[in-house]
Design a protein around this motif. Structure first.
Motif: not given
Length: 217
Positions: A199-216
């Protein structure tokens, strides 16, 4: 063009474990994208497949319009900054940074210009003649980054294991990576399981869970 596109990317290991499960994602030219999630969620495996260090079970990876699936790692216009960055201890900093360019048979003047430009960017000019074994850990990692940058990659892949030292060094490394993205317009993909860092980098974050993208975000 240095966009990265993943289309239905999947990685299944022989024991049946699905590390990456049907991931599709488009990363724009020049973007800085952070992959975040717990250990084992597939984020590092994605980087390794993009870099050609892991075979792809299914799906496609594109760099711009170029399909990377069957292209050897050395022929991909990518640079990788992982934990094992293999600097040659008995070479000096200059020769470590120049090695990849020499293997490509580039003119000596081109090699010298690129190495010295990178050294100035990373603050390594004064240590170019020193052997790797005589450098600080900070300078070793900057030499590794410099060696990647002199080859003028389109994309830089950075795994969190690249900075396993103290928090200060990790912060310095992240500043270096952000500066590379900003100054050289190199697309950066960075993996971390540290939420505050992501979060501190303030860039686009791709949240991963169980091998899938959970949120962007």
């Amino acid at each position: 063009m240095a966009s990265v596109t993943l289309e239905h990317l999947t990685k299944t290991y022989p024991n049946g474990f699905i590390s990456v499960n049907d991931v599709s994602l488009h990363i724009e030219d020049g973007e800085f994208v952070v992959f975040h999630g717990p250990s084992g969620c597939g984020k590092s495996t994605i980087l390794r497949m993009i870099g050609g260090l892991e075979d792809i079970t299914a799906g496609e990876i594109y760099l711009g319009r170029e399909l990377l699936n069957d292209i050897l790692p050395r022929d991909r216009r990518l640079a990788m900054a992982f934990q094992n960055y293999t600097l040659y201890r008995h070479f000096n900093a200059y020769d470590n940074m120049a090695l990849g360019l020499r293997l490509r048979d580039l003119p000596r003047s081109v090699i010298d210009t690129r190495v010295r430009t990178a050294a100035k960017f990373f603050g390594l000019t004064e240590v170019l003649d020193r052997k790797i074994k005589a450098l600080s850990e900070t300078d070793k990692q900057r030499v590794a980054l410099g060696r990647a940058i002199v080859c003028q990659p389109k994309v830089l892949l950075v795994d969190e294991d690249f900075a396993r030292q103290n928090d200060d060094r990790r912060s310095e490394m992240l500043e270096d990576i952000v500066a590379i993205n900003r100054e050289f317009h190199i697309t950066v993909l960075y993996v971390t399981n540290n939420y505050e860092e992501a979060v501190g980098l303030k860039k686009k974050i791709v949240f991963m869970k169980d091998g899938k993208i959970a949120d962007i975000r």
